[in-house]
Motif scaffolding. Structure first.
Motif, mmCIF file in Angstrom:
data_model
loop_
_atom_site.group_PDB
_atom_site.id
_atom_site.type_symbol
_atom_site.label_atom_id
_atom_site.label_comp_id
_atom_site.label_asym_id
_atom_site.label_seq_id
_atom_site.Cartn_x
_atom_site.Cartn_y
_atom_site.Cartn_z
ATOM 1 N N ARG A 50 0.841 -1.204 0.000
ATOM 2 C CA ARG A 50 0.000 0.000 0.000
ATOM 3 C C ARG A 50 0.876 1.254 0.000
ATOM 4 N NH1 ARG A 50 -2.555 4.047 -0.411
ATOM 5 N NH2 ARG A 50 -4.525 4.574 0.550
ATOM 6 N N ALA A 51 1.944 1.218 0.773
ATOM 7 C CA ALA A 51 2.847 2.367 0.845
ATOM 8 C C ALA A 51 3.498 2.644 -0.508
ATOM 9 C CB ALA A 51 3.911 2.136 1.912
ATOM 10 N N ALA A 52 3.927 1.594 -1.196
ATOM 11 C CA ALA A 52 4.534 1.763 -2.513
ATOM 12 C C ALA A 52 3.518 2.315 -3.514
ATOM 13 C CB ALA A 52 5.096 0.438 -3.014
ATOM 14 N N ALA A 53 2.276 1.868 -3.423
ATOM 15 C CA ALA A 53 1.216 2.369 -4.305
ATOM 16 C C ALA A 53 0.964 3.860 -4.054
ATOM 17 C CB ALA A 53 -0.061 1.566 -4.112
ATOM 18 N N ALA A 54 0.981 4.271 -2.800
ATOM 19 C CA ALA A 54 0.763 5.681 -2.460
ATOM 20 C C ALA A 54 1.898 6.557 -2.998
ATOM 21 C CB ALA A 54 0.635 5.844 -0.948
ATOM 22 N N ILE A 55 3.126 6.073 -2.916
ATOM 23 C CA ILE A 55 4.270 6.816 -3.438
ATOM 24 C C ILE A 55 4.156 6.967 -4.951
ATOM 25 C CG2 ILE A 55 6.767 6.706 -3.829
ATOM 26 C CD1 ILE A 55 6.924 5.390 -0.993
ATOM 27 N N LEU A 56 3.834 5.884 -5.640
ATOM 28 C CA LEU A 56 3.706 5.938 -7.094
ATOM 29 C C LEU A 56 2.556 6.847 -7.521
ATOM 30 C CD1 LEU A 56 4.563 5.033 -9.898
ATOM 31 C CD2 LEU A 56 3.077 3.031 -9.609
ATOM 32 N N ALA A 57 1.415 6.742 -6.844
ATOM 33 C CA ALA A 57 0.277 7.598 -7.179
ATOM 34 C C ALA A 57 0.639 9.069 -7.006
ATOM 35 C CB ALA A 57 -0.937 7.239 -6.313
ATOM 36 N N GLY A 58 1.372 9.382 -5.961
ATOM 37 C CA GLY A 58 1.813 10.758 -5.742
ATOM 38 C C GLY A 58 2.762 11.231 -6.833
ATOM 39 N N ALA A 59 3.646 10.365 -7.259
ATOM 40 C CA ALA A 59 4.585 10.725 -8.321
ATOM 41 C C ALA A 59 3.853 10.958 -9.633
ATOM 42 C CB ALA A 59 5.630 9.627 -8.481
ATOM 43 N N TRP A 60 2.865 10.136 -9.929
ATOM 44 C CA TRP A 60 2.109 10.295 -11.176
ATOM 45 C C TRP A 60 1.241 11.545 -11.154
ATOM 46 C CZ3 TRP A 60 0.288 4.682 -12.755
ATOM 47 C CH2 TRP A 60 1.409 3.979 -13.234
ATOM 48 N N ARG A 61 0.797 11.978 -9.990
ATOM 49 C CA ARG A 61 -0.001 13.207 -9.900
ATOM 50 C C ARG A 61 0.871 14.446 -10.006
ATOM 51 N NH1 ARG A 61 -1.880 10.686 -5.417
ATOM 52 N NH2 ARG A 61 -1.227 12.416 -4.092
ATOM 53 N N GLY A 62 2.079 14.373 -9.522
ATOM 54 C CA GLY A 62 2.963 15.534 -9.541
ATOM 55 C C GLY A 62 2.538 16.544 -8.490
ATOM 56 N N ASN A 63 2.988 17.774 -8.644
ATOM 57 C CA ASN A 63 2.734 18.811 -7.642
ATOM 58 C C ASN A 63 1.648 19.796 -8.040
ATOM 59 O OD1 ASN A 63 4.711 17.842 -5.904
ATOM 60 N ND2 ASN A 63 6.319 18.978 -6.955
ATOM 61 N N HIS A 64 0.915 19.523 -9.094
ATOM 62 C CA HIS A 64 -0.101 20.473 -9.564
ATOM 63 C C HIS A 64 -1.220 20.592 -8.533
ATOM 64 C CE1 HIS A 64 -2.972 22.521 -12.099
ATOM 65 N NE2 HIS A 64 -1.971 22.776 -12.921
ATOM 66 N N PRO A 65 -1.583 21.823 -8.136
ATOM 67 C CA PRO A 65 -2.579 22.023 -7.075
ATOM 68 C C PRO A 65 -4.021 21.688 -7.468
ATOM 69 C CG PRO A 65 -1.899 24.126 -7.982
ATOM 70 C CD PRO A 65 -1.009 23.084 -8.610
ATOM 71 N N ALA A 66 -4.290 21.467 -8.757
ATOM 72 C CA ALA A 66 -5.672 21.177 -9.180
ATOM 73 C C ALA A 66 -6.131 19.764 -8.808
ATOM 74 C CB ALA A 66 -5.817 21.382 -10.693
ATOM 75 N N TRP A 67 -5.194 18.860 -8.539
ATOM 76 C CA TRP A 67 -5.567 17.490 -8.198
ATOM 77 C C TRP A 67 -6.387 17.462 -6.916
ATOM 78 C CZ3 TRP A 67 -5.101 13.238 -11.114
ATOM 79 C CH2 TRP A 67 -4.227 13.277 -12.189
ATOM 80 N N ARG A 68 -7.460 16.690 -6.930
ATOM 81 C CA ARG A 68 -8.276 16.536 -5.726
ATOM 82 C C ARG A 68 -8.704 15.082 -5.588
ATOM 83 N NH1 ARG A 68 -12.675 20.327 -8.494
ATOM 84 N NH2 ARG A 68 -10.760 21.080 -9.332
ATOM 85 N N GLU A 69 -8.803 14.662 -4.365
ATOM 86 C CA GLU A 69 -9.227 13.285 -4.103
ATOM 87 C C GLU A 69 -10.748 13.223 -4.132
ATOM 88 O OE1 GLU A 69 -8.515 9.608 -0.974
ATOM 89 O OE2 GLU A 69 -7.598 11.553 -0.583
ATOM 90 N N LEU A 70 -11.262 12.199 -4.815
ATOM 91 C CA LEU A 70 -12.704 12.003 -4.905
ATOM 92 C C LEU A 70 -13.136 10.986 -3.861
ATOM 93 C CD1 LEU A 70 -13.051 11.867 -8.779
ATOM 94 C CD2 LEU A 70 -13.535 13.784 -7.259
ATOM 95 N N PRO A 71 -14.286 11.178 -3.252
ATOM 96 C CA PRO A 71 -14.755 10.237 -2.231
ATOM 97 C C PRO A 71 -15.126 8.886 -2.850
ATOM 98 C CG PRO A 71 -16.431 11.887 -2.660
ATOM 99 C CD PRO A 71 -15.221 12.276 -3.452
ATOM 100 N N GLN A 72 -14.946 7.842 -2.078
ATOM 101 C CA GLN A 72 -15.294 6.491 -2.540
ATOM 102 C C GLN A 72 -16.649 6.075 -2.048
ATOM 103 O OE1 GLN A 72 -13.350 4.985 -4.877
ATOM 104 N NE2 GLN A 72 -12.499 7.006 -4.716
#
Length: 72
Positions: A50-72
């Motif tokens: 799970r930790a590795a997945a979170a790191i990769l997801a963060g890298a793929w999103r980059g630092n752009h402030p428009a990204w937002r998490e959607l509720p599940q």
């Protein structure tokens, strides 16, 4: 696979939309990056934890402030 987390870049156009998902089946983890909405292209990368997945997801999103998490 169940979606654990989902982020969206906020762009509603088919060409500009980007989504990043962390998914799991309870034992395996994967990150999916999707371009162009549901009918667009996607890439899936398996991760060892799970930790590795979170790191990769963060890298793929980059630092752009428009990204937002959607509720599940």
């Amino acid at each position: 696979m169940i979606v654990e987390q989902h982020w969206w870049n906020g762009d509603r156009t088919a060409r500009g939309r980007r989504d990043v998902y962390i998914r799991t089946d309870g034992q395996r983890w994967e990150v999916q990056a999707q371009i162009g909405g549901e009918s667009g292209r996607s890439r899936v990368q398996e991760c060892p934890s799970r930790a590795a997945a979170a790191i990769l997801a963060g890298a793929w999103r980059g630092n752009h402030p428009a990204w937002r998490e959607l509720p599940q």
